[in-house]
Design an enzyme around this catalytic site. Structure first.
Site, PDB file in Angstrom:
ATOM      1  N   HIS A 115       8.987  52.276 -70.655  1.00  0.00           N
ATOM      2  CA  HIS A 115       8.930  52.072 -72.072  1.00  0.00           C
ATOM      3  C   HIS A 115       7.769  53.094 -73.019  1.00  0.00           C
ATOM      4  O   HIS A 115       7.733  54.398 -72.365  1.00  0.00           O
ATOM      5  CB  HIS A 115       8.856  51.305 -72.947  1.00  0.00           C
ATOM      6  CG  HIS A 115       9.585  49.826 -71.757  1.00  0.00           C
ATOM      7  ND1 HIS A 115      10.711  49.557 -72.211  1.00  0.00           N
ATOM      8  CD2 HIS A 115       8.730  49.134 -71.328  1.00  0.00           C
ATOM      9  CE1 HIS A 115      11.365  48.951 -71.426  1.00  0.00           C
ATOM     10  NE2 HIS A 115      10.578  48.190 -70.934  1.00  0.00           N
ATOM     11  N   GLU A 119       7.547  44.911 -62.170  1.00  0.00           N
ATOM     12  CA  GLU A 119       7.000  44.180 -62.307  1.00  0.00           C
ATOM     13  C   GLU A 119       5.602  43.780 -62.929  1.00  0.00           C
ATOM     14  O   GLU A 119       5.664  42.688 -61.439  1.00  0.00           O
ATOM     15  CB  GLU A 119       8.372  43.125 -62.959  1.00  0.00           C
ATOM     16  CG  GLU A 119       9.215  43.843 -63.321  1.00  0.00           C
ATOM     17  CD  GLU A 119      10.311  44.384 -65.040  1.00  0.00           C
ATOM     18  OE1 GLU A 119       8.582  44.474 -65.905  1.00  0.00           O
ATOM     19  OE2 GLU A 119      10.830  44.639 -65.378  1.00  0.00           O
ATOM     20  N   HIS A 145       6.436  48.519 -65.445  1.00  0.00           N
ATOM     21  CA  HIS A 145       6.653  47.767 -65.722  1.00  0.00           C
ATOM     22  C   HIS A 145       5.922  45.900 -66.131  1.00  0.00           C
ATOM     23  O   HIS A 145       5.120  45.605 -65.079  1.00  0.00           O
ATOM     24  CB  HIS A 145       8.083  47.520 -66.093  1.00  0.00           C
ATOM     25  CG  HIS A 145       9.156  48.274 -66.042  1.00  0.00           C
ATOM     26  ND1 HIS A 145       9.808  48.358 -67.669  1.00  0.00           N
ATOM     27  CD2 HIS A 145      10.063  49.471 -65.484  1.00  0.00           C
ATOM     28  CE1 HIS A 145      10.251  49.800 -67.381  1.00  0.00           C
ATOM     29  NE2 HIS A 145      10.530  50.073 -66.123  1.00  0.00           N
ATOM     30  N   GLU A 167       4.222  46.268 -73.663  1.00  0.00           N
ATOM     31  CA  GLU A 167       4.224  46.832 -72.774  1.00  0.00           C
ATOM     32  C   GLU A 167       4.157  48.042 -72.553  1.00  0.00           C
ATOM     33  O   GLU A 167       3.439  48.490 -71.452  1.00  0.00           O
ATOM     34  CB  GLU A 167       6.187  46.075 -71.983  1.00  0.00           C
ATOM     35  CG  GLU A 167       6.077  46.538 -70.761  1.00  0.00           C
ATOM     36  CD  GLU A 167       7.294  46.503 -70.981  1.00  0.00           C
ATOM     37  OE1 GLU A 167       8.200  46.858 -69.656  1.00  0.00           O
ATOM     38  OE2 GLU A 167       8.447  46.179 -71.405  1.00  0.00           O
TER      39      GLU A 167
END
Length: 329
Positions: free
Chosen positions: A119, A293, A211, A156
């Site tokens: 992101h 993650e 992430h 995030e």
């Protein structure tokens, strides 16, 4: 890396109908790491929520979703009783040792690693740009998303960039050439297809996309996402499935050993490994690549880890050890 907003229903992890043993590498690496986790949990540690690590660590689960996110949308996640703690910002360090070799020398000299911080902190300001569709082989999907955030609002995208900086420092200290797909230097994105292309054009020996999940409260732990076999349109992962699996297994093992964090208790059957074929960053890669993650930002206990600078340093160290092992360093 969950999408935020009301337009997305939370994808539910599903088990692959074809369950098979992992490679010899995971038999040697991940179960050993999980055994270490079991001992760690018995004597006490930062993760007291249980990681479903009592299951046999020999099954890889495939979880499909409509976004680059296996968890629930951030806006729909159940909130814990109290607010998430404010993030701490201890500075990245090369390692605990003061004798780390300078960049350009050392065990990873000549190796190229691409780090993809998931992101972009400014994505929310560019809705039309990040919502445009790109071809990821199996389907068309959004260029990028805003990502998720803790219940206290820490995004995030800031987490991923911080960990990416720490990981870069560690790998460069081992002699690797490191390239980031973005360094907070772009107004938005890059799109998922470009993220893959950056690793491809760099001819990376290994690539990792960082992430944090946005699943429901009570869902805890990390998982590493491996590319499944895809041969469709611009996507052809056939050559990278096996080396990516080895990379993912080693990263998962290093992550458990260094952080003491359990594999996810809500998908992956306790292995910390999930295979997917819907992620553009993996589908379009021609170099060994995985996603990690690191935890669930919408769970209060995981958020306390993710917002800790000292824990983020451990997370980067665990990833680094896995990558170094994969690269033969």
């Amino acid at each position: 890396m969950s999408y935020t907003g009301p337009d997305f229903e939370p994808p539910q992890p599903r088990r692959s109908p074809l369950r098979r043993p992992l490679t010899v590498a995971v038999a040697a690496l991940v179960p050993g790491a999980l055994l270490g986790w079991g001992v760690y949990a018995a004597v006490g540690g930062p993760d007291d929520g249980g990681g479903d690590s009592g299951r046999a660590a020999g099954v890889r689960t495939s979880a499909a979703a409509s976004s680059d996110a296996p968890g629930s949308p951030g806006g729909d996640a159940e909130k814990p009783a109290g607010p998430s703690p404010a993030p701490t910002s201890e500075k990245p360090s090369a390692s605990a040792s003061k004798s780390a070799p300078a960049a350009g020398s050392g065990a990873l000299k000549g190796k190229v690693v691409v780090i993809d911080p998931g992101h972009n902190p400014a994505n929310f300001q560019h809705a039309s740009e990040i919502n445009r569709k790109v071809n990821v082989g199996t389907h068309w999907k959004e260029c990028d998303t805003t990502g998720t955030a803790t219940n206290a609002g820490w995004p995030e995208a800031k987490f991923t960039l911080d960990v990416a900086h720490r990981l870069r420092t560690l790998l460069e200290a081992r002699g690797a050439t490191v390239k980031l797909t973005q360094d907070g230097d772009r107004p938005y994105g890059p799109c998922v297809d470009e993220r893959a292309r950056i690793g491809n054009e760099a001819k990376a020996d290994a690539a990792i996309s960082i992430h944090a999940d946005g699943s429901g409260a009570g869902n805890r732990g990390f998982h590493v996402i491996l590319p499944g076999q895809v041969h469709d349109g611009p996507a052809d992962t056939r050559a990278i499935v096996a080396p990516s699996a080895e990379l993912g297994e080693r990263v998962a093992g290093g992550f458990v050993r260094v952080t003491g964090t359990a594999p996810a208790n809500y998908l992956g059957d306790g292995t910390g490994l999930v295979t997917r074929t819907d992620l553009g960053g993996l589908n379009l890669s021609t170099v060994p690549k995985v996603f990690i993650e690191c935890g669930n930002m919408r769970d209060g206990k995981d958020a306390a880890l993710l917002t800790s600078g000292s824990w983020r340093q451990k997370a980067a160290q665990g990833m680094s050890e896995g990558i170094v092992s994969f690269l033969g360093g």
